[in-house]
Design a protein around this motif. Sequence first.
Motif, PDB file in Angstrom:
ATOM      1  N   LEU A   1       0.814  -1.212   0.000  1.00  0.00           N
ATOM      2  CA  LEU A   1       0.000   0.000   0.000  1.00  0.00           C
ATOM      3  C   LEU A   1       0.850   1.266   0.000  1.00  0.00           C
ATOM      4  N   ALA A   2       1.939   1.271   0.737  1.00  0.00           N
ATOM      5  CA  ALA A   2       2.777   2.470   0.830  1.00  0.00           C
ATOM      6  C   ALA A   2       3.310   2.885  -0.537  1.00  0.00           C
ATOM      7  N   TYR A   3       3.634   1.915  -1.375  1.00  0.00           N
ATOM      8  CA  TYR A   3       4.203   2.214  -2.693  1.00  0.00           C
ATOM      9  C   TYR A   3       3.147   2.832  -3.610  1.00  0.00           C
TER      10      TYR A   3
ATOM     11  N   ASP B   1       2.997   9.268  -6.237  1.00  0.00           N
ATOM     12  CA  ASP B   1       2.985  10.596  -6.848  1.00  0.00           C
ATOM     13  C   ASP B   1       3.857  11.606  -6.105  1.00  0.00           C
ATOM     14  N   ASP B   2       4.566  11.167  -5.076  1.00  0.00           N
ATOM     15  CA  ASP B   2       5.424  12.062  -4.303  1.00  0.00           C
ATOM     16  C   ASP B   2       6.859  11.922  -4.793  1.00  0.00           C
ATOM     17  N   PRO B   3       7.412  12.944  -5.463  1.00  0.00           N
ATOM     18  CA  PRO B   3       8.765  12.830  -6.025  1.00  0.00           C
ATOM     19  C   PRO B   3       9.850  12.728  -4.968  1.00  0.00           C
ATOM     20  N   HIS B   4       9.525  13.046  -3.729  1.00  0.00           N
ATOM     21  CA  HIS B   4      10.542  13.034  -2.675  1.00  0.00           C
ATOM     22  C   HIS B   4      10.463  11.791  -1.779  1.00  0.00           C
ATOM     23  N   TRP B   5       9.467  10.938  -1.999  1.00  0.00           N
ATOM     24  CA  TRP B   5       9.389   9.693  -1.241  1.00  0.00           C
ATOM     25  C   TRP B   5      10.356   8.691  -1.845  1.00  0.00           C
ATOM     26  N   VAL B   6      11.172   8.061  -1.020  1.00  0.00           N
ATOM     27  CA  VAL B   6      12.138   7.068  -1.482  1.00  0.00           C
ATOM     28  C   VAL B   6      11.618   5.677  -1.128  1.00  0.00           C
ATOM     29  N   PRO B   7      11.246   4.871  -2.127  1.00  0.00           N
ATOM     30  CA  PRO B   7      10.705   3.539  -1.820  1.00  0.00           C
ATOM     31  C   PRO B   7      11.754   2.659  -1.145  1.00  0.00           C
ATOM     32  N   PRO B   8      11.496   2.193   0.062  1.00  0.00           N
ATOM     33  CA  PRO B   8      12.453   1.284   0.707  1.00  0.00           C
ATOM     34  C   PRO B   8      12.434  -0.073   0.013  1.00  0.00           C
ATOM     35  N   LEU B   9      13.512  -0.817   0.166  1.00  0.00           N
ATOM     36  CA  LEU B   9      13.521  -2.172  -0.369  1.00  0.00           C
ATOM     37  C   LEU B   9      12.447  -2.988   0.343  1.00  0.00           C
TER      38      LEU B   9
ATOM     39  N   LEU C   1      22.531   6.060   0.806  1.00  0.00           N
ATOM     40  CA  LEU C   1      22.043   4.965  -0.027  1.00  0.00           C
ATOM     41  C   LEU C   1      20.754   5.332  -0.755  1.00  0.00           C
ATOM     42  N   ASN C   2      19.984   6.263  -0.209  1.00  0.00           N
ATOM     43  CA  ASN C   2      18.711   6.636  -0.836  1.00  0.00           C
ATOM     44  C   ASN C   2      18.883   7.168  -2.253  1.00  0.00           C
TER      45      ASN C   2
ATOM     46  N   GLY D   1      11.509  -0.285  -4.684  1.00  0.00           N
ATOM     47  CA  GLY D   1      11.550  -1.277  -3.623  1.00  0.00           C
ATOM     48  C   GLY D   1      12.003  -2.657  -4.030  1.00  0.00           C
ATOM     49  N   SER D   2      12.395  -2.838  -5.291  1.00  0.00           N
ATOM     50  CA  SER D   2      12.752  -4.173  -5.775  1.00  0.00           C
ATOM     51  C   SER D   2      14.181  -4.213  -6.310  1.00  0.00           C
ATOM     52  N   LEU D   3      14.859  -5.330  -6.085  1.00  0.00           N
ATOM     53  CA  LEU D   3      16.209  -5.520  -6.621  1.00  0.00           C
ATOM     54  C   LEU D   3      16.187  -6.217  -7.980  1.00  0.00           C
ATOM     55  N   LEU D   4      14.981  -6.542  -8.461  1.00  0.00           N
ATOM     56  CA  LEU D   4      14.856  -7.219  -9.743  1.00  0.00           C
ATOM     57  C   LEU D   4      14.440  -6.257 -10.847  1.00  0.00           C
ATOM     58  N   PRO D   5      14.793  -6.501 -12.124  1.00  0.00           N
ATOM     59  CA  PRO D   5      15.632  -7.625 -12.535  1.00  0.00           C
ATOM     60  C   PRO D   5      17.142  -7.376 -12.383  1.00  0.00           C
ATOM     61  N   PHE D   6      17.579  -6.088 -12.519  1.00  0.00           N
ATOM     62  CA  PHE D   6      19.008  -5.811 -12.495  1.00  0.00           C
ATOM     63  C   PHE D   6      19.419  -4.798 -11.433  1.00  0.00           C
TER      64      PHE D   6
END
Length: 384
Positions: A22-24, A29-37, A278-279, A287-292
């Motif tokens: 849900l958070a993602y 639409d927030d350009p300053h939110w950094v999606p955590p892994l 790191l952000n 929030g995803s490490l896939l695919p690369f």
Amino acid sequence: MSSHIIIEAVSTKGQLKKFVELAYRLNADDPHWVPPLKSEVYALLSPKKNPFFEHATVQLFLACQDGKPVGRISAHIDHLALEQPVEKGLGAGTGNWGMLEAANEAVTTSLIERAEKWLKAQGMHRVIAPLSLSIWDEPGLLTTGHDHSPTVMMGHNKPEYQRWIEAEGYKSAKELITYDLPIVDGFSPLIDRIVKSGERNRKLKLRKVDKSHFDRDAKIIMNILNDAWSDNWGFVPLTDHEIAHVSVKLKPIVYEDLIMIAELEGKPVAFLMTLPDLNDRLKGMNGSLLPFNWAKLLWWLKFPKSPTMRVPLMGVIKEFQNSRIASQMAFMMIEYIRREAVSKYGAVRGELGWVLEDNQGMVAIADAIESKVNRVYTLYEKAI
């Protein structure tokens, strides 16, 4: 006319997935939110992986409307926090909620009311919030500084949350401040004199963290932290298991020349931890490490370059706090790490914090190096 908001207690893997995802969606639409892994979020919420659960009771709630998730909140009780003196912020009868995400004010109201009801049923009569989850994780609601992205391990939320939460009767209990400062050109002549004075003290030695003895140095740092911060508002001691857990979690982004330990006559008495941001790399990964993304992240971890450095933790044992040598150690560690950050990592700015608003020693250090407040996180309280 809007349909009824249903609040569900999260108990299944499917509900937990909706809680995380849900958070993602709500912050897309927030350009300053950094999606955590997402793997990190699931680990945070896992009793098997997060030692916070060893001394806490946690319940997650999901708000749904027309069968669609529209909000979430965690309600929790840290039993170690209950043992702390009430005058230090937490203490007996104090529960918490956090991880709030909501599509609108009505959803926020429903979620907070449900969290309060659960806390009251657990015997709590006061709330300090938001905490996501521990005081050591992401404390407070961002109330100043929504116009730029947070640095590593810092929270970010939509500005309207402040109005929605305060409408539920919550008042500010404490503000946590972060400071921004340019670091390329160094500090004032006064700071230089303090550093040189400390260098003449033969009893004082500053050393870098040794990753070949990482567990040893991590334990030294955390033991200093537990002593140095023990009188702070909101303090809850880290357990041995939590210290080990934090050490494993931080090791990939720990660089020896960015973390220093100060020793006085061979005894560790102070430390300063700095992390490259790191952000900067997490943005765009959703929030995803896939695919690369995993390959990009591994490359950055091996050859980190970052315009921003964050100082999340700094401490001097109580025996030497408010002493001349404490300020010498602090400014020496700041200056030595500044040089490394600029020359080796390409840093141009630093961020110090968070700092308790009434921590006079840290506020004085921030003022002395001419840093400016750039973000404020508010912790709220309410009797229930």
